[in-house]
Enzyme design. Structure first.
Site, PDB file in Angstrom:
ATOM      1  N   SER A 101       0.849  -1.069  -0.016  1.00 32.50           N
ATOM      2  CA  SER A 101       0.095   0.059   0.094  1.00 32.50           C
ATOM      3  C   SER A 101       0.831   1.216   0.015  1.00 32.50           C
ATOM      4  CB  SER A 101      -0.931  -0.005   1.301  1.00 32.50           C
ATOM      5  OG  SER A 101      -1.403   1.547   1.385  1.00 32.50           O
TER       6      SER A 101
ATOM      7  N   TYR B 105      -1.720  -0.904  10.481  1.00 38.63           N
ATOM      8  CA  TYR B 105      -2.128  -1.117   8.902  1.00 38.63           C
ATOM      9  C   TYR B 105      -0.573  -0.920   8.162  1.00 38.63           C
ATOM     10  CZ  TYR B 105      -3.902  -1.483   4.445  1.00 38.63           C
ATOM     11  OH  TYR B 105      -4.107  -1.548   2.908  1.00 38.63           O
TER      12      TYR B 105
HETATM   13  P1  NAP Z   1     -11.409  -6.568  -0.168  1.00 37.88           P
HETATM   14  O1  NAP Z   1     -12.363  -6.207  -1.200  1.00 37.88           O
HETATM   15  O2  NAP Z   1     -11.749  -6.466   1.314  1.00 37.88           O
HETATM   16  O3  NAP Z   1     -10.798  -7.692  -0.193  1.00 37.88           O
HETATM   17  C1  NAP Z   1      -9.876  -8.435   0.767  1.00 37.88           C
HETATM   18  C2  NAP Z   1      -9.965  -9.889   0.435  1.00 37.88           C
HETATM   19  O4  NAP Z   1      -9.414 -10.600   1.338  1.00 37.88           O
HETATM   20  C3  NAP Z   1     -11.357 -10.752   0.298  1.00 37.88           C
HETATM   21  O5  NAP Z   1     -11.219 -11.279  -0.725  1.00 37.88           O
HETATM   22  C4  NAP Z   1     -11.218 -11.347   1.850  1.00 37.88           C
HETATM   23  O6  NAP Z   1     -12.293 -12.470   1.228  1.00 37.88           O
HETATM   24  C5  NAP Z   1      -9.865 -11.765   1.842  1.00 37.88           C
HETATM   25  N1  NAP Z   1      -9.755 -12.006   3.313  1.00 37.88           N
HETATM   26  C6  NAP Z   1      -9.982 -11.096   4.282  1.00 37.88           C
HETATM   27  N2  NAP Z   1      -9.839 -11.835   5.554  1.00 37.88           N
HETATM   28  C7  NAP Z   1      -9.226 -12.898   5.244  1.00 37.88           C
HETATM   29  C8  NAP Z   1      -8.613 -14.125   6.001  1.00 37.88           C
HETATM   30  N3  NAP Z   1      -8.685 -13.968   7.305  1.00 37.88           N
HETATM   31  N4  NAP Z   1      -8.531 -15.205   5.195  1.00 37.88           N
HETATM   32  C9  NAP Z   1      -8.275 -15.251   4.057  1.00 37.88           C
HETATM   33  N5  NAP Z   1      -8.947 -14.248   3.296  1.00 37.88           N
HETATM   34  C10 NAP Z   1      -9.159 -13.199   3.741  1.00 37.88           C
HETATM   35  O7  NAP Z   1     -10.261  -5.448  -0.270  1.00 37.88           O
HETATM   36  P2  NAP Z   1      -9.205  -5.134  -1.357  1.00 37.88           P
HETATM   37  O8  NAP Z   1      -9.134  -3.599  -1.104  1.00 37.88           O
HETATM   38  O9  NAP Z   1      -9.412  -5.819  -2.268  1.00 37.88           O
HETATM   39  O10 NAP Z   1      -7.753  -5.498  -0.582  1.00 37.88           O
HETATM   40  C11 NAP Z   1      -6.998  -6.423  -1.291  1.00 37.88           C
HETATM   41  C12 NAP Z   1      -5.781  -5.798  -0.728  1.00 37.88           C
HETATM   42  O11 NAP Z   1      -5.469  -4.577  -1.369  1.00 37.88           O
HETATM   43  C13 NAP Z   1      -5.268  -5.906   0.695  1.00 37.88           C
HETATM   44  O12 NAP Z   1      -4.111  -6.690   1.035  1.00 37.88           O
HETATM   45  C14 NAP Z   1      -5.186  -4.267   1.068  1.00 37.88           C
HETATM   46  O13 NAP Z   1      -4.569  -4.095   2.119  1.00 37.88           O
HETATM   47  C15 NAP Z   1      -4.659  -3.982  -0.283  1.00 37.88           C
HETATM   48  N6  NAP Z   1      -4.942  -2.480  -0.487  1.00 37.88           N
HETATM   49  C16 NAP Z   1      -6.253  -1.761  -0.481  1.00 37.88           C
HETATM   50  C17 NAP Z   1      -6.218  -0.749  -0.876  1.00 37.88           C
HETATM   51  C18 NAP Z   1      -7.643  -0.082  -0.987  1.00 37.88           C
HETATM   52  O14 NAP Z   1      -7.852   1.078  -1.091  1.00 37.88           O
HETATM   53  N7  NAP Z   1      -8.731  -0.768  -1.308  1.00 37.88           N
HETATM   54  C19 NAP Z   1      -5.305   0.313  -0.769  1.00 37.88           C
HETATM   55  C20 NAP Z   1      -3.919  -0.387  -0.641  1.00 37.88           C
HETATM   56  C21 NAP Z   1      -3.730  -1.727  -0.345  1.00 37.88           C
HETATM   57  P3  NAP Z   1     -13.114 -13.347   2.517  1.00 37.88           P
HETATM   58  O15 NAP Z   1     -13.846 -12.306   3.438  1.00 37.88           O
HETATM   59  O16 NAP Z   1     -14.164 -14.056   1.629  1.00 37.88           O
HETATM   60  O17 NAP Z   1     -12.166 -14.102   3.281  1.00 37.88           O
END
Ligand code: NAP
Length: 261
Positions: A141, A154
């Protein structure tokens, strides 16, 4: 045709960035292994991708904060020689700052954002290094570079992912393995609602398709660090240049004059 391409194991594939990576790699003809907790959502995505792109998609439901369930995914990565790309994407954000944060919640975030990412990479690195090919994409991130942002631990977990990725690329890059850290800025996904934030209150939100498509341009170019919202790559290079300039002094045997007078 899909059998010729390496399979891609994607964690956190049930929504957001992970589900979008799944769509893009399926479109490229790669077989997929999709990991997340929500089996129903994974099965629905898998069915759509099989129908739309004709690729083989396996679903592995697992809570990556649970040591036994994480171990099953590690075993899959160690033993399934078809898997040539790991997308280490599953992650969560914190609800607020560090003050008043619950120790168990801080620990849970470390288990998902740090421990799982590390163990999954460790499971696959020996096989990739021995084969002289393979790729590991770690989703960090921009908060890895913004410790002043009030989101508890985080940002620290993402600084770890960035540092680990650079260390890995340094060690196994010369063995033919590509390691990429992707640093998204704010991206419109469920992560915001899941961590108690109102997505509509955050300015400059990138669409998830734009984020993943840009990250894949960086991947195809063989980048180690990809920061999709950053227009001037020279700023990252200057940042790294400043770090390397300091490094020349880190081996000094004596304290700097400013600490001895
Ligand atoms: P998201 O839509 O909430 O996706 C998170 C994913 O992780 C979901 O598929 C969730 O699925 C899975 N997950 C959560 N807890 C888990 C667990 N205990 N075991 C296995 N799977 C788990 O959010 P996203 O934004 O796509 O996030 C993906 C990555 O991008 C993360 O690492 C996040 O830190 C990073 N990121 C996001 C942003 C942003 O602004 N969106 C910015 C920077 C970095 P289930 O609930 O089905 O397990």
């Amino acid at each position: 045709m899909s059998a010729e391409r390496p399979a891609v194991l994607i964690t956190g594939a049930s929504s957001g960035i992970g589900a979008t990576y799944a769509d893009r790699f399926a479109r490229r003809g790669h077989p997929l292994v999709l990991v997340a907790r929500d089996k129903v959502r994974l099965e629905a995505l898998a069915a759509r991708l099989r129908a739309e792109y004709g690729v083989v998609v396996d679903v592995v439901p697992a809570d990556l904060t649970d040591a036994a369930q994480l171990a099953t995914v590690e075993a899959r990565l160690r033993e399934d020689g078809r898997i040539g790309i790991l997308i280490n994407n599953a992650g969560a954000a914190s609800k607020g700052g560090f003050l008043g944060a619950d120790g168990d919640a801080l620990d849970l975030l470390i288990r998902l954002n740090v421990t799982a990412v590390t163990r999954l990479a460790a499971a696959v690195v020996p096989r990739f290094a021995a084969a002289g090919q393979g790729a590991i994409v770690n989703i960090a991130s921009v908060l890895a570079l913004m410790p002043e942002f009030p989101m508890g631990n985080y940002g620290a977990t993402k600084a770890y992912v960035l540092s680990l990725s650079q260390a890995l690329q340094n060690e196994i890059g010369p063995r033919g393995v590509h390691v990429q850290a992707v640093l998204p800025g704010a991206t419109r996904t469920e992560i915001w609602g899941r961590s108690g934030h109102d997505v509509d209150q955050i300015p400059g939100m990138m669409a998830v398709g734009d984020l993943v498509d840009a990250a894949l341009v960086g991947f195809d170019r063989g980048e180690t660090i990809t920061i999709p919202p950053l227009p001037d790559a020279g700023q990252w290079e200057a940042f790294e240049g400043a770090r390397h300039a300091m490094r020349a002094n880190f081996g000094n045997a004596l304290p700097a004059d400013r600490y001895t007078k």
